[in-house]
Scaffold this motif. Structure first.
Motif, PDB file in Angstrom:
ATOM      1  N   LEU A  26     -19.031 -50.146 -24.843  1.00  0.00           N
ATOM      2  CA  LEU A  26     -18.655 -51.238 -25.745  1.00  0.00           C
ATOM      3  C   LEU A  26     -18.085 -50.700 -27.047  1.00  0.00           C
ATOM      4  CD1 LEU A  26     -21.535 -53.867 -25.370  1.00  0.00           C
ATOM      5  CD2 LEU A  26     -19.177 -54.033 -24.556  1.00  0.00           C
ATOM      6  N   ASN A  30     -14.465 -51.574 -28.337  1.00  0.00           N
ATOM      7  CA  ASN A  30     -14.293 -52.216 -29.647  1.00  0.00           C
ATOM      8  C   ASN A  30     -13.406 -51.395 -30.563  1.00  0.00           C
ATOM      9  OD1 ASN A  30     -15.887 -54.471 -29.123  1.00  0.00           O
ATOM     10  ND2 ASN A  30     -17.779 -53.459 -29.752  1.00  0.00           N
ATOM     11  N   GLY A  42     -20.737 -53.918 -33.708  1.00  0.00           N
ATOM     12  CA  GLY A  42     -21.371 -53.612 -32.433  1.00  0.00           C
ATOM     13  C   GLY A  42     -22.412 -52.513 -32.573  1.00  0.00           C
ATOM     14  N   TYR A  82     -25.532 -59.905 -17.065  1.00  0.00           N
ATOM     15  CA  TYR A  82     -24.805 -59.841 -18.329  1.00  0.00           C
ATOM     16  C   TYR A  82     -23.811 -58.678 -18.340  1.00  0.00           C
ATOM     17  CZ  TYR A  82     -23.843 -60.148 -23.297  1.00  0.00           C
ATOM     18  OH  TYR A  82     -23.206 -60.283 -24.503  1.00  0.00           O
ATOM     19  N   LEU A  86     -19.775 -58.892 -18.858  1.00  0.00           N
ATOM     20  CA  LEU A  86     -19.001 -58.102 -19.806  1.00  0.00           C
ATOM     21  C   LEU A  86     -17.880 -57.338 -19.105  1.00  0.00           C
ATOM     22  CD1 LEU A  86     -21.643 -56.567 -22.258  1.00  0.00           C
ATOM     23  CD2 LEU A  86     -20.081 -58.469 -22.657  1.00  0.00           C
ATOM     24  N   SER A 111     -19.260 -61.497 -32.506  1.00  0.00           N
ATOM     25  CA  SER A 111     -19.262 -61.333 -31.060  1.00  0.00           C
ATOM     26  C   SER A 111     -19.639 -59.908 -30.669  1.00  0.00           C
ATOM     27  CB  SER A 111     -17.880 -61.689 -30.495  1.00  0.00           C
ATOM     28  OG  SER A 111     -17.822 -61.465 -29.108  1.00  0.00           O
ATOM     29  N   ARG A 115     -23.011 -59.045 -28.593  1.00  0.00           N
ATOM     30  CA  ARG A 115     -22.864 -58.401 -27.288  1.00  0.00           C
ATOM     31  C   ARG A 115     -23.685 -57.117 -27.222  1.00  0.00           C
ATOM     32  NH1 ARG A 115     -16.430 -58.666 -25.669  1.00  0.00           N
ATOM     33  NH2 ARG A 115     -16.339 -60.909 -25.232  1.00  0.00           N
ATOM     34  N   SER A 118     -27.377 -57.906 -27.163  1.00  0.00           N
ATOM     35  CA  SER A 118     -27.793 -58.453 -25.875  1.00  0.00           C
ATOM     36  C   SER A 118     -27.847 -57.389 -24.795  1.00  0.00           C
ATOM     37  CB  SER A 118     -26.836 -59.575 -25.445  1.00  0.00           C
ATOM     38  OG  SER A 118     -26.836 -60.625 -26.390  1.00  0.00           O
ATOM     39  N   VAL A 119     -26.874 -56.470 -24.805  1.00  0.00           N
ATOM     40  CA  VAL A 119     -26.865 -55.387 -23.822  1.00  0.00           C
ATOM     41  C   VAL A 119     -28.114 -54.524 -23.976  1.00  0.00           C
ATOM     42  CG1 VAL A 119     -25.758 -53.195 -23.260  1.00  0.00           C
ATOM     43  CG2 VAL A 119     -24.395 -55.261 -23.393  1.00  0.00           C
TER      44      VAL A 119
END
Length: 209
Positions: A26, A30, A42, A82, A86, A111, A115, A118-119
């Motif tokens: 991620l 990003n 993030g 999830y 993604l 966002s 994300r 949550s990951v």
């Protein structure tokens, strides 16, 4: 906690965190798609997940997750779903121009933060890893809560350093490569996330013992 114990922890955690897991992918995406400012949101989300997971381990949630088949399965399948979501988002994400990506919005930052958070929180492997790993560096004769705080902050800082390297790599790639190549990088990250989702779905608690 003495300096030698903390140094060993830093080496061990750095070796584990430098591998390309979901949080690192991620950060790479990003950095490439939105720039370092959005990537930093993030990183903050992933660092917060580290702090929360280690706090949960200190409160005994890791042992509960290891003891309860139902709770473990619930978290595992939620995390796998999830990650797959993604992967789908990254696969379909349009490749933006450098000028457009360099103008971050608050929505993109939120966002990226949510994300990454949550990951981190939806992956039971992280909680089980910390449950098995952290006690090896805890000295029962010393204040336990203080040691957990030190290890939590250290883990979050190391995670941020590693994610920064991935994000910078993604940003550097965006400056050098064409939009077509960047789309290939995004889809490669999506494919790896999908494989990690499958690996999580097949993961069993007995593997962590």
């Amino acid at each position: 906690m003495d300096a030698s114990t903390l140094f060993l922890y830093v080496i061990a955690v750095s070796a584990v965190m430098m591998t390309p897991g979901p949080s690192m992918l991620l950060a790479l995406s990003n950095g490439a798609s939105h720039g370092m400012r959005v990537a930093s949101f993030g990183m903050a989300g992933a660092a917060l997940s580290d702090l929360l997971l280690i706090g949960a381990v200190g409160c005994g949630l890791g042992a509960l997750l290891q003891a309860s088949e139902q709770l473990f399965s619930l978290v595992k399948w939620a995390g796998a779903a999830y990650l797959l979501y993604l992967a789908w988002v990254l696969w379909r994400a349009p490749t933006r121009s450098l000028s457009e990506a360099s103008v971050p919005s608050a929505a993109r930052g939120r966002s990226a933060f949510l994300r990454a958070l949550s990951v981190g929180l939806s992956n039971p492997k992280g909680l089980l890893f910390f449950s098995a790993f952290l006690p090896q560096f805890i000295r029962p004769a010393e204040p336990v809560a203080q040691q957990y705080v030190i290890l939590a902050v250290t883990s979050a800082l190391i995670d941020c350093v590693m994610m920064s390297l991935y994000a910078l790599g993604g940003r550097h790639a965006m400056r050098r490569f064409s939009a077509r190549v960047m789309q290939w990088i995004n889809r490669s990250c999506a494919g790896i996330l999908a494989m990690l989702s499958l690996g999580l779905a097949l993961y069993r608690r007995s593997e962590s013992r």
